[in-house]
Design an enzyme around this catalytic site. Structure first.
Site, PDB file in Angstrom:
ATOM      1  N   HIS A  94       8.975   7.421   5.806  1.00 45.44           N
ATOM      2  CA  HIS A  94       8.006   6.649   4.699  1.00 45.44           C
ATOM      3  C   HIS A  94       6.801   7.792   4.654  1.00 45.44           C
ATOM      4  O   HIS A  94       6.841   8.883   5.161  1.00 45.44           O
ATOM      5  CB  HIS A  94       7.578   5.466   5.374  1.00 45.44           C
ATOM      6  N   GLU A 128      -0.084   2.843  13.732  1.00 44.44           N
ATOM      7  CA  GLU A 128      -0.798   2.788  12.710  1.00 44.44           C
ATOM      8  C   GLU A 128      -2.392   2.056  12.648  1.00 44.44           C
ATOM      9  O   GLU A 128      -2.468   1.073  13.497  1.00 44.44           O
ATOM     10  CB  GLU A 128      -0.118   1.698  11.960  1.00 44.44           C
ATOM     11  N   ARG A 159       5.973   4.263  16.165  1.00 40.35           N
ATOM     12  CA  ARG A 159       4.808   4.195  14.633  1.00 40.35           C
ATOM     13  C   ARG A 159       3.492   3.841  15.483  1.00 40.35           C
ATOM     14  O   ARG A 159       3.536   3.102  16.461  1.00 40.35           O
ATOM     15  CB  ARG A 159       5.189   3.420  13.593  1.00 40.35           C
ATOM     16  N   GLU A 170      -0.201   5.868   9.415  1.00 40.78           N
ATOM     17  CA  GLU A 170       0.918   5.378  10.121  1.00 40.78           C
ATOM     18  C   GLU A 170       2.162   6.152  10.320  1.00 40.78           C
ATOM     19  O   GLU A 170       3.196   5.807   9.822  1.00 40.78           O
ATOM     20  CB  GLU A 170       1.299   4.046   9.572  1.00 40.78           C
ATOM     21  N   HIS A 185      11.654  -2.073   8.534  1.00 43.29           N
ATOM     22  CA  HIS A 185      10.996  -3.430   8.085  1.00 43.29           C
ATOM     23  C   HIS A 185      11.782  -4.438   8.931  1.00 43.29           C
ATOM     24  O   HIS A 185      12.207  -5.567   8.363  1.00 43.29           O
ATOM     25  CB  HIS A 185      10.788  -3.761   6.652  1.00 43.29           C
ATOM     26  N   ASP A 190      11.558 -30.532  -0.680  1.00 42.76           N
ATOM     27  CA  ASP A 190      10.126 -31.119  -0.793  1.00 42.76           C
ATOM     28  C   ASP A 190       9.193 -30.247  -0.086  1.00 42.76           C
ATOM     29  O   ASP A 190       7.962 -30.711  -0.075  1.00 42.76           O
ATOM     30  CB  ASP A 190      10.335 -32.471  -0.403  1.00 42.76           C
ATOM     31  N   ASP A 229       4.491  -4.185  14.632  1.00 44.01           N
ATOM     32  CA  ASP A 229       3.630  -3.938  13.376  1.00 44.01           C
ATOM     33  C   ASP A 229       3.273  -5.267  13.113  1.00 44.01           C
ATOM     34  O   ASP A 229       3.950  -5.899  12.385  1.00 44.01           O
ATOM     35  CB  ASP A 229       4.417  -3.131  12.566  1.00 44.01           C
ATOM     36  N   HIS A 272      -0.036  -3.789   0.986  1.00 42.18           N
ATOM     37  CA  HIS A 272       0.063  -2.613   0.209  1.00 42.18           C
ATOM     38  C   HIS A 272      -0.667  -2.877  -1.039  1.00 42.18           C
ATOM     39  O   HIS A 272      -0.336  -3.357  -1.984  1.00 42.18           O
ATOM     40  CB  HIS A 272       1.612  -2.392  -0.286  1.00 42.18           C
ATOM     41  N   TYR A 322      11.498   8.145  13.967  1.00 41.07           N
ATOM     42  CA  TYR A 322      12.808   7.054  14.060  1.00 41.07           C
ATOM     43  C   TYR A 322      14.141   7.992  14.257  1.00 41.07           C
ATOM     44  O   TYR A 322      14.385   8.479  13.386  1.00 41.07           O
ATOM     45  CB  TYR A 322      12.806   6.244  12.915  1.00 41.07           C
ATOM     46  N   HIS A 375      -1.116   3.835   3.147  1.00 39.07           N
ATOM     47  CA  HIS A 375      -1.062   3.085   1.632  1.00 39.07           C
ATOM     48  C   HIS A 375      -2.509   2.765   1.617  1.00 39.07           C
ATOM     49  O   HIS A 375      -3.124   2.331   2.525  1.00 39.07           O
ATOM     50  CB  HIS A 375       0.100   1.969   1.687  1.00 39.07           C
ATOM     51  N   ASP A 389      -3.384  -3.907   9.137  1.00 36.65           N
ATOM     52  CA  ASP A 389      -2.216  -3.521   9.413  1.00 36.65           C
ATOM     53  C   ASP A 389      -1.933  -2.618  10.365  1.00 36.65           C
ATOM     54  O   ASP A 389      -2.407  -1.519  10.222  1.00 36.65           O
ATOM     55  CB  ASP A 389      -1.959  -3.199   8.056  1.00 36.65           C
TER      56      ASP A 389
HETATM   57  N1  GLY Z   1       3.478  -3.300   7.675  1.00 34.97           N
HETATM   58  C1  GLY Z   1       4.018  -2.749   6.695  1.00 34.97           C
HETATM   59  C2  GLY Z   1       3.467  -1.441   6.460  1.00 34.97           C
HETATM   60  O1  GLY Z   1       3.002  -0.926   7.750  1.00 34.97           O
HETATM   61  O2  GLY Z   1       3.212  -0.831   5.288  1.00 34.97           O
HETATM   62 MN    MN Z   2       2.354  -1.860   9.342  1.00 34.45          MN
HETATM   63 MN    MN Z   3       1.332  -0.266   6.757  1.00 33.67          MN
END
Ligand code: GLY
Ligand code: MN
Ligand code: MN
Length: 433
Positions: A344, A402, A400, A378, A237, A36, A254, A355, A382, A348, A265
């Site tokens: 990566h 960002e 990272r 960002e 992630h 529920d 992050d 995103h 790593y 974005h 972000d």
């Molecule tokens: N938090 C996801 C990214 O940095 O794209």
């Molecule tokens: Mn991020």
């Molecule tokens: Mn991001």
């Protein structure tokens, strides 16, 4: 966002569609979490962008040139018995008076009304494939028109996304104001995390700090926060967030708030005990220089990929200097060998979706940057713990950094008036205070 901003967006979209077209857009459905219990409701971004209407069980119709009204909203009828449990529903009256619908109908009447709206239109616009149940219903309505004897059925079903997502890519003044506020709330939370972190804390305790700060501003996390101590930072992630933070490790966070359905972000990486070790500092400063170079490359004279190219060059040069990679920078960039440690892209689009929508290429070429676009910058490095060919002191470190960056007429603006520190000395000073 002011009601007239939604109005302006609908008018613009209808202008692009032309009078032959009609658009139908369903609200996001409620999603069951277990038995529920439902997930907290979040409106579909496209639907919100055009209506500012936050309920499920709704369909927006845009019928350009329709004399009796162009914007129709089908939504729940008010039901006193249900409202006892769930609170007030907007209902048809307020859909017109507060949300600017030209006409509003109970959602239960939609099967009777939509076929009539489709008659005489040659093109139906929708977010094809996004909601297959809704697609089925739409085809059912079109078939009903076909079966009738009057005006012909629409002959084309056209994707709405290309028109709508081009519009969403370019942020208005109001959208930028909201995004600046969102970024600032997130930066403040990152500063707070730097002040509060202690060895022995669990990653989820830091996550809780973000949840608290975000809710305290009537926001939600724009995505599940990533809080990775030590080598957990190498999992891009990582959202388990259940390990203890150790003395001598870095922690990568992050986390960004979603405010009024607009995302921030932001990532910071800092030492759990307040001081960077020498190898942590060396890797960190490479990433920081890469981020600075990428932000410098955000400019309307440049195309989308320039910031990524700038960041990659700095990261590769830095890794060569530190002995993480060996060889020739151009050859490493050409072959993509750096992707072992930077897997990566540098950013974005950012907007209602973290995103966000919008094409990165136009006619096969990287798209030119334009004022009003917002992106993340960002870069990261790593170094997995099991990297036998990398000097041992760098293994298990993930970094990272960002930020959220808007393209302006003359270059760029990092969103947030007081952003969380990034220079090593500034981070250490804040953590000591
Ligand atoms: N938090 C996801 C990214 O940095 O794209
Ligand atoms: Mn991020
Ligand atoms: Mn991001």
């Amino acid at each position: 966002m002011a009601v007239n901003e939604y109005h302006r967006r609908r008018d613009e979209l209808m202008r692009l569609m032309g009078d032959e077209g009609i658009a139908l857009l369903p609200a996001a459905p409620e999603r069951r979490r277990n038995r529920d219990v439902f997930h907290p409701y979040r409106q579909d971004s496209d639907f919100w962008y055009l209506t500012g209407f936050g309920e499920s069980d709704a369909v927006a119709v845009l019928a350009p040139g329709r004399e009796q009204g162009q914007f129709l909203l089908f939504c729940r009828e008010r039901d006193p018995a249900r409202e006892v449990w769930e609170g007030a529903t907007v209902g048809q009256e307020r859909a017109v008076s507060e949300y600017g619908a030209d006409d509003a109908f109970p959602i239960s009447d939609i099967d009777d009304i939509v076929p009539g709206l489709l008659e005489g239109r040659s093109r139906v616009y929708g977010n094809m494939g996004a909601d297959s149940t809704f697609d089925q219903r739409l085809f059912g309505w079109i078939n009903q028109v076909r079966a009738g004897r009057s005006a012909g059925p629409p002959g084309e079903y056209v994707a709405l996304q290309p028109l709508l997502h081009e519009m969403r890519l370019s942020k208005s003044r109001g959208e930028l104001t909201t995004m600046r506020r969102a970024a600032q709330i997130s930066h403040d939370a990152h500063c707070e995390a730097m002040r509060q972190v202690r060895p022995g804390m669990a990653e989820y305790e830091l996550e809780a700090l973000f949840q608290h700060r975000f809710r305290a501003h009537n926001g939600w996390p724009a995505y599940p926060p990533i809080v990775g101590g030590g080598a957990n930072a190498c999992t891009l992630h990582y959202i388990t967030n259940d390990a203890l933070l150790c003395h001598g490790d870095l922690v990568l966070i992050d986390a960004g708030v979603e405010l009024g359905n607009y995302a921030s972000d932001i990532t910071r990486t800092f030492p759990v005990s307040g001081r960077f070790s020498e190898p942590q500092r060396s890797l960190y400063e490479v990433v920081l220089r890469a981020q600075e170079a990428a932000i410098e490359a955000v400019h309307p004279d440049n195309h989308w990929n320039r910031p990524h190219e700038a960041a990659t060059r700095v990261l590769v040069d830095g890794m060569l200097e530190l002995g993480v990679l060996s060889g020739n920078a151009e050859a490493i960039i050409e072959s993509g060998d750096y992707r072992r440690f930077f897997m990566h892209r540098t950013g974005h689009w950012l907007g209602m979706d973290v995103h966000d929508v919008g094409d990165y290429r136009v006619d096969g070429h990287w798209r030119q940057l334009e004022p009003g676009q917002v992106m993340t910058i960002e870069p990261g490095l790593y170094i997995p713990p099991d990297s036998p060919d990398v000097p041992e002191r760098f293994r298990g470190i993930g970094v990272r950094i960002e930020d959220d960056v808007a393209v302006t007429n003359t270059g760029s603006e990092v969103l947030g008036s007081a952003i969380a520190p990034k220079q090593v000395d500034d981070i250490e000073a804040l953590m000591k205070s």
